[in-house]
Design a protein around this motif. Structure first.
Motif, PDB file in Angstrom:
ATOM      1  N   SER A  14      82.289   4.241  64.977  1.00  0.00           N
ATOM      2  CA  SER A  14      81.332   3.208  65.378  1.00  0.00           C
ATOM      3  C   SER A  14      81.293   2.095  64.334  1.00  0.00           C
ATOM      4  CB  SER A  14      79.940   3.818  65.518  1.00  0.00           C
ATOM      5  OG  SER A  14      79.949   4.908  66.407  1.00  0.00           O
TER       6      SER A  14
ATOM      7  N   HIS B 174      83.835   4.068  75.962  1.00  0.00           N
ATOM      8  CA  HIS B 174      83.480   3.482  74.662  1.00  0.00           C
ATOM      9  C   HIS B 174      84.604   3.700  73.670  1.00  0.00           C
ATOM     10  CE1 HIS B 174      82.159   7.271  72.594  1.00  0.00           C
ATOM     11  NE2 HIS B 174      81.596   7.602  73.749  1.00  0.00           N
TER      12      HIS B 174
ATOM     13  N   THR C 195      82.911  -0.164  75.656  1.00  0.00           N
ATOM     14  CA  THR C 195      81.891  -0.678  74.761  1.00  0.00           C
ATOM     15  C   THR C 195      82.159  -0.224  73.328  1.00  0.00           C
ATOM     16  OG1 THR C 195      80.453   1.257  74.984  1.00  0.00           O
ATOM     17  CG2 THR C 195      80.227  -0.465  76.661  1.00  0.00           C
TER      18      THR C 195
ATOM     19  N   GLU D 245      78.710   3.462  70.801  1.00  0.00           N
ATOM     20  CA  GLU D 245      77.980   4.387  71.672  1.00  0.00           C
ATOM     21  C   GLU D 245      77.434   5.565  70.886  1.00  0.00           C
ATOM     22  OE1 GLU D 245      77.538   7.924  74.415  1.00  0.00           O
ATOM     23  OE2 GLU D 245      78.763   7.655  72.611  1.00  0.00           O
ATOM     24  N   GLU D 246      78.208   6.038  69.922  1.00  0.00           N
ATOM     25  CA  GLU D 246      77.864   7.264  69.208  1.00  0.00           C
ATOM     26  C   GLU D 246      76.665   7.110  68.273  1.00  0.00           C
ATOM     27  OE1 GLU D 246      78.903  10.022  69.988  1.00  0.00           O
ATOM     28  OE2 GLU D 246      80.926   9.855  70.811  1.00  0.00           O
TER      29      GLU D 246
ATOM     30  N   LEU E 115      74.104   3.991  71.770  1.00  0.00           N
ATOM     31  CA  LEU E 115      74.421   3.206  72.976  1.00  0.00           C
ATOM     32  C   LEU E 115      74.258   1.706  72.733  1.00  0.00           C
ATOM     33  CD1 LEU E 115      72.376   5.379  75.563  1.00  0.00           C
ATOM     34  CD2 LEU E 115      74.532   5.941  74.408  1.00  0.00           C
TER      35      LEU E 115
ATOM     36  N   ALA F 190      76.635  -0.824  74.681  1.00  0.00           N
ATOM     37  CA  ALA F 190      76.398  -0.855  76.126  1.00  0.00           C
ATOM     38  C   ALA F 190      75.313  -1.863  76.482  1.00  0.00           C
ATOM     39  CB  ALA F 190      76.010   0.535  76.629  1.00  0.00           C
TER      40      ALA F 190
ATOM     41  N   ALA G  42      79.327   4.828  83.680  1.00  0.00           N
ATOM     42  CA  ALA G  42      79.730   5.204  82.322  1.00  0.00           C
ATOM     43  C   ALA G  42      80.732   6.340  82.430  1.00  0.00           C
ATOM     44  CB  ALA G  42      78.518   5.637  81.509  1.00  0.00           C
TER      45      ALA G  42
ATOM     46  N   ASP H 264      82.635   9.073  80.441  1.00  0.00           N
ATOM     47  CA  ASP H 264      82.550   9.739  79.152  1.00  0.00           C
ATOM     48  C   ASP H 264      82.785  11.227  79.359  1.00  0.00           C
ATOM     49  OD1 ASP H 264      82.081  10.185  76.451  1.00  0.00           O
ATOM     50  OD2 ASP H 264      80.235   9.008  76.406  1.00  0.00           O
TER      51      ASP H 264
ATOM     52  N   THR I  19      74.757   9.083  77.576  1.00  0.00           N
ATOM     53  CA  THR I  19      75.956   8.262  77.673  1.00  0.00           C
ATOM     54  C   THR I  19      75.537   6.800  77.807  1.00  0.00           C
ATOM     55  OG1 THR I  19      76.086   8.274  80.095  1.00  0.00           O
ATOM     56  CG2 THR I  19      77.085  10.149  78.929  1.00  0.00           C
ATOM     57  N   ASP I  20      76.519   5.918  77.888  1.00  0.00           N
ATOM     58  CA  ASP I  20      76.215   4.495  77.996  1.00  0.00           C
ATOM     59  C   ASP I  20      75.410   4.145  79.254  1.00  0.00           C
ATOM     60  OD1 ASP I  20      77.153   3.445  75.624  1.00  0.00           O
ATOM     61  OD2 ASP I  20      79.163   3.031  76.382  1.00  0.00           O
TER      62      ASP I  20
ATOM     63  N   SER J  17      76.971   8.522  85.458  1.00  0.00           N
ATOM     64  CA  SER J  17      77.986   8.919  84.478  1.00  0.00           C
ATOM     65  C   SER J  17      78.998   9.855  85.132  1.00  0.00           C
ATOM     66  CB  SER J  17      77.337   9.628  83.292  1.00  0.00           C
ATOM     67  OG  SER J  17      76.459   8.766  82.606  1.00  0.00           O
TER      68      SER J  17
END
Length: 357
Positions: A18, A65, A208, A211-212, A215, A218, A232, A234, A297-298, A313
């Motif tokens: 990230s 992401h 995106t 996210e980790e 978010l 996003a 999303a 994931d 998730t996003d 998602s």
């Protein structure tokens, strides 16, 4: 290695925690550009390939992401050992004696999270996990000066080392960063699938950032693109290994993509979920309905952006999530690509209005 596996390898082998997603973004850009009408990037680094609708004004956002979990160097001690802090969620029991990549301005260095030999540990100490704050990375130098000369600085990113590998059954694929280079690969392949087709929904398909860590990307991407619907993409939890119980959750490798009823950040939009179920039935694509009470998730950020964006998602079961190595099933991946592609083909303005209402 075929084109799909080559793409997967390039995405998962790349290092990008990230805030450091730039190398992954460059790879993603190379795959998106030939199959997009244009590329759109936000100011934090999210990247999307755009396809314009033949007819219609509504927009679907498909978002993986770019970032993976990892660490950041915080200090270098006098003997050249590196202190670090997690970026994203880690369980400290999976970390000791693991090989790490430290990305510096001079290149990538190899290190290992150090551990004590069991010979020097008391019986009580062996039972207690080591706290992350007490861990260190050994890059094989004798002093702080040597580490600095090699290019290490506080703020450098650290990622697990795991080469992309086809396992004994070639459908089982091992890599680092499936969370969430899976979603990046899917976003690319959906655009590849419709490259020669006219679609009746404006499509933004990409990934995106950050996210980790909440978010964050996003929020930015949805505000930039202003979609009417969002997916999303994931990874989800695989419950089919020893010590994991399928009575506690749904997700078995080889049984198809996961569609989340809800997670800790989003309740899958009921109208959109029902449409996805219909598409899967019509196209004979197996799906698994999953509910995850923790994490998110996003879609958690997509659905509360702008004036509200109905979001769902979609993922695949993943073994050993948020560790140094993870495993997914290629058949699940391909079915997820097919599912999302068919969702794109099924949408137009009237269908979007029907879903929203």
């Amino acid at each position: 290695m075929d084109k799909q596996l080559t793409m997967m390898k390039s995405l998962t082998d790349a290092n990008g925690i990230s805030g450091f997603e730039y190398d992954v973004k460059k790879i993603m850009e190379g795959y998106l550009e030939p199959v997009s009408d244009e590329l759109v990037s936000d100011n934090l680094g999210g990247l999307f390939g755009m396809r314009k609708a033949r007819e219609g004004s509504r927009t679907l956002l498909i978002g993986g992401h770019l970032d993976e979990i990892g660490f950041m160097v915080t200090q270098i001690d006098d003997n050249g050992f590196l202190k670090f802090t997690p970026v994203g969620g880690w369980w400290n029991q999976v970390m000791l004696s693991q090989r790490m990549n430290i990305t510096t301005d001079k290149g990538v260095l190899t290190g290992v999270i150090g551990s004590k030999p069991p010979h020097v540990l008391s019986a009580e100490a062996r039972k207690k996990p080591v706290e992350i704050k007490d861990m260190f990375i050994d890059i094989g130098v004798a002093s702080k000066e040597e580490a600095v000369e090699a290019g290490v600085k506080p703020g450098d990113q650290v990622t697990p080392h795991c080469d992309f590998t086809e396992m004994t059954n070639k459908n089982y694929l091992m890599a680092k960063a499936w969370d969430n280079r899976f979603g990046c690969a899917l976003a690319i392949e959906v655009l590849q699938n419709i490259k020669e087709e006219d679609v009746n929904i404006n499509l933004a398909s990409g990934a995106t950032v950050q996210e980790e860590v909440g978010l964050r990307g996003a929020k930015v991407a949805a505000n930039k693109i202003k979609p009417d619907l969002a997916i999303a993409v994931d990874v989800g939890i695989s419950w089919d290994t020893p010590g994991m119980s399928e009575k506690d959750g749904v997700g078995k490798m080889g049984d198809g993509p996961l569609v989340l009823l809800l997670d800790g950040s989003n309740i899958g939009h009921v109208g959109f979920r029902r449409h996805i179920e219909k598409v899967a039935e019509e196209k004979d694509i197996p799906i698994q309905w999953s509910a995850i009470t923790g994490g998110g998730t996003d879609s958690g950020a997509f659905h509360v952006s702008n004036e509200g964006v109905p979001s769902v998602s979609i993922g695949v079961p993943l073994r050993y999530m948020h560790s140094n190595i993870s495993v997914l099933n290629r058949e699940d991946y391909n079915n997820a690509v097919n599912l999302v592609t068919e969702i794109v083909r099924s949408l137009d303005d009237s269908k979007v209005e029907e879903i929203i209402w």
